[in-house]
Design a protein around this motif. Structure first.
Motif, PDB file in Angstrom:
ATOM      1  N   PHE A  92     -41.425 -77.062   6.824  1.00  0.00           N
ATOM      2  CA  PHE A  92     -42.149 -78.584   6.593  1.00  0.00           C
ATOM      3  C   PHE A  92     -42.610 -78.585   5.068  1.00  0.00           C
ATOM      4  O   PHE A  92     -41.894 -79.364   4.364  1.00  0.00           O
ATOM      5  N   LEU A  93     -42.990 -77.445   4.331  1.00  0.00           N
ATOM      6  CA  LEU A  93     -43.422 -77.403   3.287  1.00  0.00           C
ATOM      7  C   LEU A  93     -42.174 -77.249   2.344  1.00  0.00           C
ATOM      8  O   LEU A  93     -41.998 -78.126   1.186  1.00  0.00           O
ATOM      9  N   VAL A  94     -41.223 -76.599   2.657  1.00  0.00           N
ATOM     10  CA  VAL A  94     -39.892 -76.575   1.945  1.00  0.00           C
ATOM     11  C   VAL A  94     -39.239 -77.708   1.877  1.00  0.00           C
ATOM     12  O   VAL A  94     -38.740 -78.371   0.799  1.00  0.00           O
ATOM     13  N   ARG A  95     -39.389 -78.487   2.997  1.00  0.00           N
ATOM     14  CA  ARG A  95     -38.691 -79.901   2.981  1.00  0.00           C
ATOM     15  C   ARG A  95     -39.169 -80.825   1.912  1.00  0.00           C
ATOM     16  O   ARG A  95     -38.558 -81.673   1.092  1.00  0.00           O
ATOM     17  N   LEU A  96     -40.692 -80.771   1.974  1.00  0.00           N
ATOM     18  CA  LEU A  96     -41.513 -81.566   0.865  1.00  0.00           C
ATOM     19  C   LEU A  96     -41.088 -81.146  -0.331  1.00  0.00           C
ATOM     20  O   LEU A  96     -40.777 -82.012  -1.319  1.00  0.00           O
ATOM     21  N   ASN A  97     -41.049 -79.745  -0.940  1.00  0.00           N
ATOM     22  CA  ASN A  97     -40.641 -79.342  -2.029  1.00  0.00           C
ATOM     23  C   ASN A  97     -39.450 -79.829  -2.459  1.00  0.00           C
ATOM     24  O   ASN A  97     -39.499 -80.411  -3.587  1.00  0.00           O
TER      25      ASN A  97
END
Ligand SMILES: [Zn+2]
Length: 318
Positions: free
Chosen positions: A259-264
């Motif tokens: 999820f965090l990587v997608r936001l990144n």
């Protein structure tokens, strides 16, 4: 600051009285005849492609006569730009659009911009450029204020001939947009990845985190309550300690990381970077949608939106 659409009359005034070829960056001026130009003549989209100008005077004449809604030029250089044939090389471009930032600290809706999110886009652009310079050794990095965000345009010889796949890997590295494969190694996660992950997590609110699949409400609340400790763990590279802090199983931890990587990766539009035939808004031209100039930015630290306000807006009297 209000951003109105420019009228045809204002566009005409801009291109006959204010537009100046000296505001074209050298890296475009010196390669002008090798670039494909695209125009949106009336605000319906950039459908006038395959244009070539042999001299800057020809371009100036076109701009004065047509007063286009938007002007674009290719990141690529071609032997025959008017046929988009004979691709020679292409800048590496990153598009950081304030309207599309995945996390905004301002209240403005997705799709619109304010001074605050433009400033956030400015800081993101500077972060990306720092990584390109420090980690990738790139030297010729140019910034452009696009009207609603920033473009980074890199023209180092070494990267201009890269293929799409390699450009994709660069953008993933810069944004922290994939979970690195060194995750199982004792060395831990790469520094850039940790920095980007921490930056994203720092800006997260409960409302964002609760969208992660598999993350229970109690876990979300715990992670938010322990935000400072989680950030310390991320920066230190001991990411699996997040599981202990929040009481997450390995599968949920992976989902959180994804999820965090997608936001990144949402901080820039990766499609722009890998597209070696892209056209980008021409520095010196008018962004008619917001009545701002697209300008080359020589000093990002000191950039002020006023630098991009055209005369006709100042004359509107507010
Ligand atoms: Zn905003």
């Amino acid at each position: 600051m209000e951003m109105h659409e420019a009228t045809l009359e204002e566009r005409r005034q801009f291109y006959s009285e204010e537009w100046n070829k000296r505001e074209l960056p050298d890296f475009i001026l010196h390669t002008l005849s090798l670039r494909e130009f695209g125009f949106d003549l009336d605000g319906t989209g950039p459908s006038h492609r395959y244009n070539q100008f042999m001299t800057v005077e020809q371009l100036a004449e076109y701009l004065q006569n047509r007063a286009p809604y938007s002007v674009f030029a290719s990141v690529a250089l071609y032997e025959q730009p008017s046929m988009r044939k004979g691709w020679m090389k292409s800048e590496l471009a990153l598009d950081i659009d304030a309207k599309d930032l995945p996390l905004k600290s301002c209240g403005c809706a997705s799709g619109s911009v304010c001074e605050r999110c433009i400033d956030e886009a400015r800081r993101v652009a500077m972060e990306f450029a720092e990584t390109m310079s420090k980690d990738l050794g790139l030297r010729n990095i140019n910034f452009v204020y696009s009207g609603r965000g920033f473009h980074i345009r890199v023209i180092d010889d070494a990267i201009m001939t890269l293929e799409q796949t390699e450009r994709g890997q660069i953008v993933e590295y810069i944004t922290g947009g994939v979970i690195p494969t060194d995750v199982t190694m004792a060395l831990g996660y790469s520094k850039v990845f940790r920095e980007r992950l921490a930056r994203t997590f720092e800006r997260l609110g409960e409302e964002h985190l609760s969208k992660t699949r598999g993350l229970r409400k109690s876990v979300v609340q715990k992670l938010m309550a322990e935000k400072e400790r989680v950030l310390g763990v991320i920066r230190g590279g001991k990411l699996d300690e997040i599981s202990t802090l929040g009481g997450l199983g390995p599968k949920t931890f992976r989902q959180l990381l994804e999820f965090l990587v997608r936001l990144n990766s949402g901080f820039t539009d990766g499609k722009v970077t890998i597209d070696t035939k892209r056209i980008l808004r021409l520095p010196s031209s008018l962004h008619s949608g917001v009545s701002m100039k697209c300008v080359l930015v020589r000093d990002m630290e000191r950039f002020k939106l006023e630098d991009a306000v055209p005369k006709f807006v100042r004359e509107r009297g507010h």
